[in-house]
Write a protein that holds these residues in place. Sequence first.
Motif, PDB file in Angstrom:
ATOM      1  N   ASN A 127       0.824  -1.220   0.000  1.00 45.90           N
ATOM      2  CA  ASN A 127       0.000   0.000   0.000  1.00 45.90           C
ATOM      3  C   ASN A 127       0.862   1.276   0.000  1.00 45.90           C
ATOM      4  O   ASN A 127       0.691   2.175   0.819  1.00 45.90           O
ATOM      5  CB  ASN A 127      -0.978  -0.013   1.177  1.00 45.90           C
ATOM      6  N   ASP A 128       1.833   1.294  -0.924  1.00 47.18           N
ATOM      7  CA  ASP A 128       2.687   2.464  -1.167  1.00 47.18           C
ATOM      8  C   ASP A 128       3.621   2.828  -0.011  1.00 47.18           C
ATOM      9  O   ASP A 128       4.063   3.992   0.087  1.00 47.18           O
ATOM     10  CB  ASP A 128       1.852   3.702  -1.557  1.00 47.18           C
ATOM     11  N   GLU A 129       3.957   1.857   0.851  1.00 43.49           N
ATOM     12  CA  GLU A 129       5.005   2.062   1.850  1.00 43.49           C
ATOM     13  C   GLU A 129       5.915   0.835   1.874  1.00 43.49           C
ATOM     14  O   GLU A 129       5.416  -0.293   1.813  1.00 43.49           O
ATOM     15  CB  GLU A 129       4.413   2.244   3.263  1.00 43.49           C
ATOM     16  N   PHE A 130       7.234   1.074   1.987  1.00 43.69           N
ATOM     17  CA  PHE A 130       8.117  -0.067   2.197  1.00 43.69           C
ATOM     18  C   PHE A 130       7.635  -0.831   3.428  1.00 43.69           C
ATOM     19  O   PHE A 130       7.160  -0.227   4.385  1.00 43.69           O
ATOM     20  CB  PHE A 130       9.564   0.395   2.404  1.00 43.69           C
ATOM     21  N   GLY A 143      -7.285  -7.102  -0.587  1.00 48.16           N
ATOM     22  CA  GLY A 143      -7.285  -5.762  -1.190  1.00 48.16           C
ATOM     23  C   GLY A 143      -5.953  -5.041  -1.118  1.00 48.16           C
ATOM     24  O   GLY A 143      -5.829  -3.932  -1.625  1.00 48.16           O
ATOM     25  N   ASP A 144      -4.929  -5.642  -0.498  1.00 49.94           N
ATOM     26  CA  ASP A 144      -3.613  -4.989  -0.426  1.00 49.94           C
ATOM     27  C   ASP A 144      -3.039  -4.773  -1.819  1.00 49.94           C
ATOM     28  O   ASP A 144      -3.259  -5.564  -2.743  1.00 49.94           O
ATOM     29  CB  ASP A 144      -2.630  -5.843   0.385  1.00 49.94           C
ATOM     30  N   ARG A 145      -2.277  -3.686  -1.936  1.00 47.65           N
ATOM     31  CA  ARG A 145      -1.541  -3.422  -3.180  1.00 47.65           C
ATOM     32  C   ARG A 145      -0.060  -3.672  -2.899  1.00 47.65           C
ATOM     33  O   ARG A 145       0.531  -3.020  -2.041  1.00 47.65           O
ATOM     34  CB  ARG A 145      -1.785  -1.984  -3.654  1.00 47.65           C
ATOM     35  N   LEU A 146       0.540  -4.603  -3.636  1.00 47.27           N
ATOM     36  CA  LEU A 146       1.950  -4.947  -3.403  1.00 47.27           C
ATOM     37  C   LEU A 146       2.819  -4.556  -4.592  1.00 47.27           C
ATOM     38  O   LEU A 146       2.382  -4.647  -5.749  1.00 47.27           O
ATOM     39  CB  LEU A 146       2.109  -6.459  -3.163  1.00 47.27           C
ATOM     40  N   LEU A 156       6.333   5.932  -4.528  1.00 50.92           N
ATOM     41  CA  LEU A 156       7.335   5.505  -3.544  1.00 50.92           C
ATOM     42  C   LEU A 156       8.632   6.302  -3.695  1.00 50.92           C
ATOM     43  O   LEU A 156       9.288   6.636  -2.708  1.00 50.92           O
ATOM     44  CB  LEU A 156       7.663   4.028  -3.741  1.00 50.92           C
ATOM     45  N   ALA A 157       9.012   6.603  -4.939  1.00 50.48           N
ATOM     46  CA  ALA A 157      10.260   7.318  -5.178  1.00 50.48           C
ATOM     47  C   ALA A 157      10.188   8.716  -4.564  1.00 50.48           C
ATOM     48  O   ALA A 157      11.136   9.171  -3.915  1.00 50.48           O
ATOM     49  CB  ALA A 157      10.537   7.407  -6.678  1.00 50.48           C
ATOM     50  N   GLU A 158       9.045   9.381  -4.743  1.00 49.84           N
ATOM     51  CA  GLU A 158       8.945  10.739  -4.200  1.00 49.84           C
ATOM     52  C   GLU A 158       8.889  10.722  -2.672  1.00 49.84           C
ATOM     53  O   GLU A 158       9.484  11.575  -2.015  1.00 49.84           O
ATOM     54  CB  GLU A 158       7.790  11.498  -4.875  1.00 49.84           C
ATOM     55  N   LYS A 159       8.240   9.714  -2.110  1.00 49.61           N
ATOM     56  CA  LYS A 159       8.255   9.593  -0.637  1.00 49.61           C
ATOM     57  C   LYS A 159       9.674   9.356  -0.110  1.00 49.61           C
ATOM     58  O   LYS A 159      10.116  10.003   0.840  1.00 49.61           O
ATOM     59  CB  LYS A 159       7.389   8.406  -0.187  1.00 49.61           C
ATOM     60  N   VAL A 183      16.220   4.962  -3.695  1.00 52.44           N
ATOM     61  CA  VAL A 183      15.003   5.408  -4.383  1.00 52.44           C
ATOM     62  C   VAL A 183      14.637   4.409  -5.490  1.00 52.44           C
ATOM     63  O   VAL A 183      15.490   4.029  -6.283  1.00 52.44           O
ATOM     64  CB  VAL A 183      15.198   6.829  -4.947  1.00 52.44           C
ATOM     65  N   PRO A 184      13.365   3.968  -5.535  1.00 46.87           N
ATOM     66  CA  PRO A 184      12.953   2.964  -6.526  1.00 46.87           C
ATOM     67  C   PRO A 184      12.930   3.515  -7.951  1.00 46.87           C
ATOM     68  O   PRO A 184      11.894   3.900  -8.485  1.00 46.87           O
ATOM     69  CB  PRO A 184      11.554   2.526  -6.073  1.00 46.87           C
TER      70      PRO A 184
END
Lengths: 81, 81, 150, 150
Positions: free
Chosen positions: B56-59, B69-72, D53-56, D117-118
């Motif tokens: 979900n857009d976090e490492f 529903g997770d986004r990987l 992700l790259a911008e974060k 950065v990805p």
Amino acid sequence: MTKSIHVQYFAILREQRGLAQEKITTSAATASEFYDELRGRHGFTLPADRLRVAVNDEFAPWGSALSDGDRLVFIPPVAGG
Amino acid sequence: MTKSIHVQYFAILREQRGLAQEKITTSAATASEFYDELRGRHGFTLPADRLRVAVNDEFAPWGSALSDGDRLVFIPPVAGG
Amino acid sequence: MFRISPEPLDPAALQRRLLDPRAGACATFEGWVRNRNDGQAVRALDYEAHATLAEKEGLRILAEAQAKFSILNAVCAHRVGSLVLGDMAVWVGVTAEHRGDAFDACRYIIDEAKARVPIWKKEHYASGATAWINCATRGPASGIPPAKPQ
Amino acid sequence: MFRISPEPLDPAALQRRLLDPRAGACATFEGWVRNRNDGQAVRALDYEAHATLAEKEGLRILAEAQAKFSILNAVCAHRVGSLVLGDMAVWVGVTAEHRGDAFDACRYIIDEAKARVPIWKKEHYASGATAWINCATRGPASGIPPAKPQ
């Protein structure tokens, strides 16, 4: 033996002397003796150990012997950048 | 318990999979198990220890539990600059 | 190229001298006139140089950087004349295959240029006072190091 | 500001974001596409990124640089898409009162950006071959370090 030396002044030395260059006849044997003579005459505040000297457009040791017609520049502490 | 996971592929993984994203139904409990499952199915050359994973857009840690529903995103070794 | 310039510096033109198909990295440094120095509000600066000696010493520094680091090209230009806040006083640019050498050489060049090139700076303060930087005579106890003997 | 850009980078516009009357130093780094890598002749590069992700991650790196060094501002932009020889892949600029912090922070940002950065790079060689950089699978004996565990 006296010689004729062309001297150029920059920055604080130019302001303290009130001119940018002059020709001076001296009997000083070395660049060092010559600066001491000028410092006494013009009241330069900087002692020689804070300056460098260039003879004929090259940095030179303070002990360099002067020759008739030499061009000298005394280099105050630099501050580029 | 099965869940539906949205997976995005980048760079070498996208080329090896032949598409940029897909929705997959899995019973894998963690991101790590899920990658092993996909690697077996699609022949990805990179082992998990050469990748990072984002949920979900976090490492996120490889041990993260998956939810429906997770986004990987699996992150191949980066090479910016 | 090391140049003393009475005209405003043009970084884009200077950087074009560095273009090289082998270059993967370009590090640059710009020195700008800032609004304070040593706690005093600065209004403007005058720079002057002994252009002949400065360009000779500057070229020596660039050659040293070429010898010490694996770089492709290096350029430095220093402005002289009257500058106001925000003006660019100096530009240094270095290209290399890899970034480590580009950074290290760029820093070497600006450090050495500031220490060795005959350029002088007079600051004009908001108070009306002026000072030639590094030329105060407060004696050796003031912490000002003497010029390096030749 | 950390930005992933599908358009060519405009260093002059990026640098204008750094202008500050307190700044005495501006260090920049540019990464250019060069004609060789690891002994192979390079013809072109594709960059792709996970922009969110790259911008974060990029903003985290800029915040770390602000915390570690005494700087005023920092900007980084990275190009994505198809690049040819000489194109600019990345631009980093940092302003500070003094040059030491500007250099150190600029280097920190590019080092961390390249490591974290990805963004991915595919090289196209003159031979016709291609490779995703850092993605070869030669096993742990090849000297390629594994990704840092999170």
